[in-house]
Design a protein around this motif. Structure first.
Motif, short mmCIF file in Angstrom:
data_model
loop_
_atom_site.label_atom_id
_atom_site.label_comp_id
_atom_site.label_asym_id
_atom_site.label_seq_id
_atom_site.Cartn_x
_atom_site.Cartn_y
_atom_site.Cartn_z
N ALA B 238 -115.58 30.18 -109.45
CA ALA B 238 -116.08 28.82 -109.66
C ALA B 238 -115.30 28.12 -110.75
CB ALA B 238 -117.57 28.87 -110.01
N LEU B 239 -114.74 28.89 -111.68
CA LEU B 239 -113.94 28.28 -112.73
C LEU B 239 -112.52 27.99 -112.25
CD1 LEU B 239 -115.13 30.41 -115.74
CD2 LEU B 239 -115.54 27.99 -115.38
N GLY B 240 -112.28 28.24 -110.99
CA GLY B 240 -110.98 27.93 -110.43
C GLY B 240 -109.94 29.02 -110.62
N VAL B 241 -110.37 30.21 -110.98
CA VAL B 241 -109.42 31.31 -111.15
C VAL B 241 -109.02 31.83 -109.77
CG1 VAL B 241 -109.10 33.59 -112.17
CG2 VAL B 241 -110.53 31.90 -113.32
N PRO B 242 -107.73 32.03 -109.54
CA PRO B 242 -107.33 32.57 -108.24
C PRO B 242 -107.94 33.93 -107.99
CG PRO B 242 -105.41 31.93 -109.54
CD PRO B 242 -106.60 31.76 -110.41
N LYS B 243 -108.05 34.26 -106.70
CA LYS B 243 -108.75 35.49 -106.35
C LYS B 243 -108.06 36.72 -106.96
CE LYS B 243 -110.98 37.87 -102.65
NZ LYS B 243 -111.77 37.69 -101.46
N TRP B 244 -106.72 36.72 -106.92
CA TRP B 244 -106.03 37.93 -107.40
C TRP B 244 -106.22 38.10 -108.88
CZ3 TRP B 244 -101.64 37.93 -110.68
CH2 TRP B 244 -101.11 36.66 -110.96
N ARG B 245 -106.30 36.98 -109.64
CA ARG B 245 -106.55 37.11 -111.07
C ARG B 245 -108.00 37.50 -111.33
NH1 ARG B 245 -102.82 35.50 -114.85
NH2 ARG B 245 -104.45 35.28 -116.41
N THR B 246 -108.90 37.03 -110.46
CA THR B 246 -110.29 37.45 -110.59
C THR B 246 -110.39 38.96 -110.44
OG1 THR B 246 -110.98 35.38 -109.60
CG2 THR B 246 -112.60 37.15 -109.63
N ILE B 247 -109.67 39.49 -109.43
CA ILE B 247 -109.72 40.94 -109.21
C ILE B 247 -109.13 41.67 -110.40
CG2 ILE B 247 -108.88 42.81 -107.76
CD1 ILE B 247 -108.98 40.84 -105.41
N LEU B 248 -107.96 41.20 -110.87
CA LEU B 248 -107.27 41.90 -111.95
C LEU B 248 -107.99 41.78 -113.28
CD1 LEU B 248 -103.44 41.36 -111.46
CD2 LEU B 248 -104.79 43.43 -111.17
N LYS B 249 -108.57 40.60 -113.55
CA LYS B 249 -109.09 40.35 -114.89
C LYS B 249 -110.61 40.52 -114.99
CE LYS B 249 -105.23 39.02 -116.78
NZ LYS B 249 -104.64 39.54 -118.00
N VAL B 250 -111.29 40.44 -113.85
CA VAL B 250 -112.76 40.53 -113.91
C VAL B 250 -113.26 41.81 -113.22
CG1 VAL B 250 -114.92 39.44 -113.25
CG2 VAL B 250 -113.01 38.04 -114.03
N VAL B 251 -112.85 41.99 -111.95
CA VAL B 251 -113.42 43.08 -111.17
C VAL B 251 -112.93 44.44 -111.70
CG1 VAL B 251 -113.61 44.08 -108.89
CG2 VAL B 251 -113.65 41.61 -109.18
#
Lengths: 335, 351
Positions: B238-251
């Protein structure tokens, strides 16, 4: 595996994106970073599939090289002479030994493993069951070669008494007659395999028994059932498919076990009616013990026998997984 | 016992045996078994135990059936059998650990860990497992370097992207792959080596071990990624982070503890594999630090060779037990550390 719908933590009011949007989010990676990452992860998934295919293809190719030169019938011959001209070898004894040792292991291990799983979930004092389950987990990690060493040096000498007893009282059945050789026979192998697969069957069964809806058990108790009746009426019927698949996973292990059999069994290339007389062999054991002095052709022949083992374990494991998967579907709403 | 039946208390519960009854029955049947054993002059103590056990089960059933009814009696028998099964299974497992430790400590010392077999004959005293440890560490390390990234990436694909037939096929075959016998993985690499006419070397073993390792890692990583709450992903997206960065930085950071645990358990599993190493690495009494050329030693293989090539020599058996103890200790420590990490880094799911 659609996790967004399975995840119980998702709050109900959050609006579900439309199917088209979901598809775009999943596949229509727009940024270069997204494309690279999707490519990498999908690539490794595909690599795994390719690996399975490659295993099948290469084993089949090398096996065909060997089988085409086999002078005897590959499926029915009772010998393994790959060094002579023309080579004669067949898997009849190995298939028989593999199946017999696994059956012995299953007959011993499954009831005991199920009983231990019941013990851990329903009988053991709560304080004990945690640590015991933990220890069983650790035992599943003991390397098979250590089981093999223990089996050969500790179990085999201690089997003499049991073998004598079986021969005295059950020798008339033929299965348990004993000519008095060292107890390096299929029965000892089966017992060792049973000990080795006990932890995995126990672990999976325990997980299944734990998932039995509390309501079923309480309902049975409220109707005045004893603990055993609760188990028979609500736990075992619920867990049956789980126990079956756990047993098949254990069977898969027993079929492919190499070192424990290679250290304990004293092999030959005959089919023995008695479980107590040494002899016979299994696929994996034969590969391990014949490999050292095998020529290149001999190795191809061993690969051919490995291919048969591969197919058998593939079928057993595939069946086990199919049973588990089916069970997941109908018990989706685990109360 | 008959007095209990006569004076049945008038409650809703039926008559119960007193709490001490199992102990009394056990003592009684043990006494009878000893009596029968000495009277009939049975040599084997195992037979005494069998008689005692049989007596215990029969008398428990009969007494409980008289006092409490058939159903309760069956319940008691089931309880007995479950306990017996448990004790029966404990005996070999305890024996295994006990013997390994007892015999292993005999020759296990610093000398044993820091020297190799070299020219020490199998029947002589001396030598050690240095070369085997080096070989094992290199082979398992290389296998992990290959297996772990592929396994984790596959799990990410299955959980984060996977829809449709491809992911279903991967899931199924990963499951099936978990059950591949280790010797078949060895034969697969062997068939490749036969194609190009190669001699045994350490890295070939690593490849086979990596094949055995990948499905285990995929499975455990998948479970861990599924535990990551969806809110985290949604918030990041929702904050506009790309999916791959979401996976790398969050998941991944959220589930890194569980993933590490899974990888370590997989390492523990392959560290004890003997069969593929036997086919591909071949064993070597001398130190070979290069996994890409020449036969190497390996700890599980060392145990097998000390057992198989020693013709019953005590010195070789001692070395085999000591190497087993080292291997078990290594595997157990990996297991314990992995579980510690899992507990420490467990993702906080909901409150």
């Amino acid at each position: 595996m659609d996790i967004s719908t399975q995840d119980t933590k998702t709050p109900p009011p959050s609006p579900q994106p439309s199917a088209a949007e979901q598809k775009r989010a999943a596949h229509g990676a727009t940024r270069p970073g997204d494309r690279i990452f999707l490519g990498l992860s999908r690539g490794s998934g595909i690599l795994l599939l390719a690996l399975m295919a490659a295993i099948a293809v290469f084993l089949t190719y090398r096996a065909s090289l060997a089988i085409s030169k086999d002078d005897a019938n590959f499926l029915t011959a009772f010998e393994w002479n790959t060094g002579v001209v023309p080579p004669r070898f067949g898997i009849a004894v190995l298939a028989f030994g593999t199946i017999v040792s696994s059956i012995v292991a299953m007959v011993i291990a499954v009831p005991i493993a199920v009983a231990i799983a019941l013990f851990l979930t329903h009988y053991a004092p709560r304080k004990l069951s945690g640590p015991i389950a933990y220890v069983i987990d650790l035992l599943a990690a003991v390397p098979s070669i250590v089981y093999g060493l223990w089996g050969a040096l500790i179990l085999v000498p201690n089997m003499t008494g049991l073998f004598g007893w079986l021969d005295t009282y059950f020798g008339w059945t033929g299965i348990f007659s004993w000519e008095g050789g060292a107890p390096r026979s299929m029965l000892t192998v089966g017992i060792l395999l049973a000990i080795m697969i006990l932890p995995i069957i126990t672990n999976v069964s325990r997980e299944v028994f734990r998932q039995v809806p509390q309501m079923h058990e309480e309902a049975a108790l409220a109707l005045g059932a004893t603990r055993w009746e609760v188990i028979r009426m609500s736990v075992l019927p619920f867990g049956r498919s789980g126990v079956i698949s756990a047993s098949m996973l254990g069977l898969g292990r027993a079929l492919g076990e190499t070192m424990a059999v290679a250290t304990v069994l004293s092999p030959d290339f005959l089919i023995h009616g008695s479980l107590l007389n040494p002899g016979g062999g299994t696929f994996a054991q034969n590969i391990a013990s014949k490999f050292g002095e095998a020529t290149e052709f001999g190795r191809d022949a061993l690969i051919a026998s490995g291919l048969v083992l591969f197919v058998i374990t593939l079928l057993v494991n595939g069946a086990a997984r199919a049973i588990i998967a089916r069970r997941k579907e109908y018990s989706g709403a685990n109360a | 016992m008959s007095t209990v039946i006569d004076k049945r208390p008038s409650t809703l519960r039926g008559a119960r045996l007193p709490k001490w009854s199992p102990y009394a029955i056990a003592a009684g049947s043990a006494a009878v078994a000893i009596g029968v054993g000495t009277a009939a002059d049975l040599a084997s103590r195992v037979q005494w135990g069998l008689i005692a056990g049989l007596l215990f089960i029969i008398s428990t059933y009969v007494i409980a059936a008289r006092v409490e009814g058939r159903r309760q009696a069956k319940d008691r028998i089931a309880t007995c059998l479950v306990w017996v099964a448990f004790l029966l299974a404990v005996v070999p497992l305890v024996s295994l650990i006990w013997v390994t430790v007892e015999r292993g400590v005999k020759v296990l010392d610093v000398y044993f860990l820091t020297h190799s077999m070299g020219v020490v004959a199998d029947t002589e005293v001396g030598g050690g497992i240095y070369a085997a440890i080096i070989g094992s560490l290199e082979q398992v390390g290389l296998a992990t370097l290959i297996g772990a990234p592929i396994g984790v990436l596959t799990a990410i694909y299955l959980v984060e992207y996977g829809r449709g037939n491809l992911s279903r096929a991967i899931t199924f075959f990963v499951d099936v792959m978990t059950g591949i016998p280790s010797i078949v993985a060895g034969l697969f690499i062997l068939s490749l080596m036969l194609m190009w006419d190669m001699q045994p070397f350490g890295f070939a073993g690593s490849l086979a071990l990596a094949i055995l390792m990948m499905p285990v890692i995929v499975r455990s990583t998948e479970e861990m990624l599924k535990l990551v709450p969806n809110e985290l992903r949604e918030a990041s997206l929702a904050l506009g982070v790309p999916k791959w960065r979401t996976i790398l930085k969050v998941v991944l950071p959220t589930s890194i503890g569980g993933i590490t645990t899974g990888i370590m358990l997989a390492v523990a599993r392959i560290a004890g594999e003997t069969a593929p190493v036997l086919l591909l690495v071949f064993g070597n009494p001398f130190i070979n630090n290069n996994p890409f050329e020449g036969a190497q030693a390996s700890l599980p293989l060392y145990i097998y060779q000390q057992y198989a090539n020693s013709a019953g020599s005590g010195a070789a058996y001692d070395r085999a037990w000591a190497a087993s103890l080292t291997l078990i200790a290594f595997v157990m420590i990996l297991n314990l550390v992995a579980r510690g990490i899992a507990r420490w880094k467990a993702p906080k799911t909901g409150r």
